[in-house]
Design an enzyme around this catalytic site. Sequence first.
Site, PDB file in Angstrom:
ATOM      1  N   GLU A 106       0.846  -1.181   0.000  1.00 24.25           N
ATOM      2  CA  GLU A 106       0.000   0.000   0.000  1.00 24.25           C
ATOM      3  C   GLU A 106       0.895   1.249   0.000  1.00 24.25           C
ATOM      4  O   GLU A 106       0.434   2.355   0.242  1.00 24.25           O
ATOM      5  CB  GLU A 106      -0.947   0.011   1.192  1.00 24.25           C
ATOM      6  CG  GLU A 106      -0.310   0.056   2.555  1.00 24.25           C
ATOM      7  CD  GLU A 106      -1.329   0.073   3.683  1.00 24.25           C
ATOM      8  OE1 GLU A 106      -1.460   1.119   4.334  1.00 24.25           O
ATOM      9  OE2 GLU A 106      -1.994  -0.964   3.913  1.00 24.25           O
ATOM     10  N   HIS A 137      -1.516 -11.372  11.585  1.00 28.58           N
ATOM     11  CA  HIS A 137      -1.178 -10.016  11.165  1.00 28.58           C
ATOM     12  C   HIS A 137      -0.993  -9.213  12.457  1.00 28.58           C
ATOM     13  O   HIS A 137      -1.859  -9.216  13.332  1.00 28.58           O
ATOM     14  CB  HIS A 137      -2.287  -9.404  10.311  1.00 28.58           C
ATOM     15  CG  HIS A 137      -2.133  -7.927  10.106  1.00 28.58           C
ATOM     16  ND1 HIS A 137      -0.987  -7.395   9.554  1.00 28.58           N
ATOM     17  CD2 HIS A 137      -2.941  -6.871  10.420  1.00 28.58           C
ATOM     18  CE1 HIS A 137      -1.109  -6.073   9.507  1.00 28.58           C
ATOM     19  NE2 HIS A 137      -2.280  -5.741  10.039  1.00 28.58           N
ATOM     20  N   CYS A 170      -3.415  -4.304   4.424  1.00 28.66           N
ATOM     21  CA  CYS A 170      -2.487  -5.268   5.008  1.00 28.66           C
ATOM     22  C   CYS A 170      -2.759  -6.706   4.582  1.00 28.66           C
ATOM     23  O   CYS A 170      -2.004  -7.612   4.956  1.00 28.66           O
ATOM     24  CB  CYS A 170      -2.514  -5.152   6.533  1.00 28.66           C
ATOM     25  SG  CYS A 170      -2.000  -3.534   7.141  1.00 28.66           S
TER      26      CYS A 170
END
Length: 419
Positions: A82, A250, A114
Amino acid sequence: MISVGIEAINAFGGMAYLDVMELANHRDLDAPRFKNLLMKEKAVALPYEDPVTCAVNAAKPIIDSLSESEKNRIELVITCSESGIDFGKSMSTYIHHYLGLNRNCRLFELKQACYSGTAGLQMAVNFILSQTSPGAKALVIASDISRFLVAEGGDALTEDWSYAEPSGGAGAVAVLVSEQPYVFQVDVGANGYYGFEVMDTCRPIPDSEAGNTDLSLMSYLDCCEQTFLEYQKKVAGVDYRNTFNYLSFHTPFGGMVKGAHRTMMRKMARAKPDEIEADFEMRVMPGVIYCQRVGNIMGATVLLSLASTIDKGNFDTPKRIGCFSYGSGCCSEFYSGVVTKQGQERLRRFNIEKELNERYQLSMEEYEHLLLESGTVKFGTRNVKLDLGLIPGALDKSRGKQRLVLEEIREFHREYRWI
């Protein structure tokens, strides 16, 4: 069905870092709130580091370990980010060039907050499974950086900058996907995915994020539960507590992962607080260790957690790892794979921890100076010559390691060189 998964994985955590406790004290952050982040260090992108240099520096040790014939079987390069540097031109083209890969290769870039690293990994896995080119390999690199831009007058451009700052990192993780899953053999078809529209975090301008912290946390927790429930529909007899020897999440910061695991253990296993704490230390904490030292690198973070789990876990016998990937906006996925002792040994060839230990430690004075210089290479920069001597110690620490750095932007074209 053929075997498929990660043949090799390596991480790059930048050339310089900052001790976040020093940062917290300097910013006079609330001690209990800061402690809940579970952060130790954050990688700080130097002006001559960008998503391309991070990606190449993560992937090069993998490429150098291949024979020429193996290298030439890489037919797909996917960059996941990103932090893109151009609305049209893919970073994969630069990466492909500086890694010296075969031109018979598909090159493109993915963006989904993400989640992008997992999106690239799953796309590569399915490319290998398709057998449209038997024996081919795919290189997937998730690369992201956080530059905390400072506006005129010294004001930060990021909402609630004080607590986003300690966890925002820089770096990349590269994975080579093939029919030789030496490091991580994917459980094919064992995927639970879940997505919906939510405005939790976003990048309304290329170099700065905005969002709602509480909404993001709620969305993360919801997706963690729902992806696992979808995974259960695909795989009979799955149990959150007993099926997975380790869990890789994550990891925007360790505290979020700890909260998610606590919630899952309460809902799925009816576990008591002391059991949850012990389980977190045993199954989850190995995957948090490297994330604590790099910070949130968006699309690469779940892969960094996976690398940390493999490096720090016990794989005397084959073990299954469950992975949870989340990307704001949102898309999420729970998937899994098996790691062996040999896989751990292959990952350890790249000395990820040693490389993290050998980074340059910034002083607060140097860090504050970098913040003022962070706009030098902001999105859309047309012409600039980078000062490689801005932080002399950082460059000196990297000499002899064959690091790629950004030297100049000339009419929007980025020119890099090896040091």
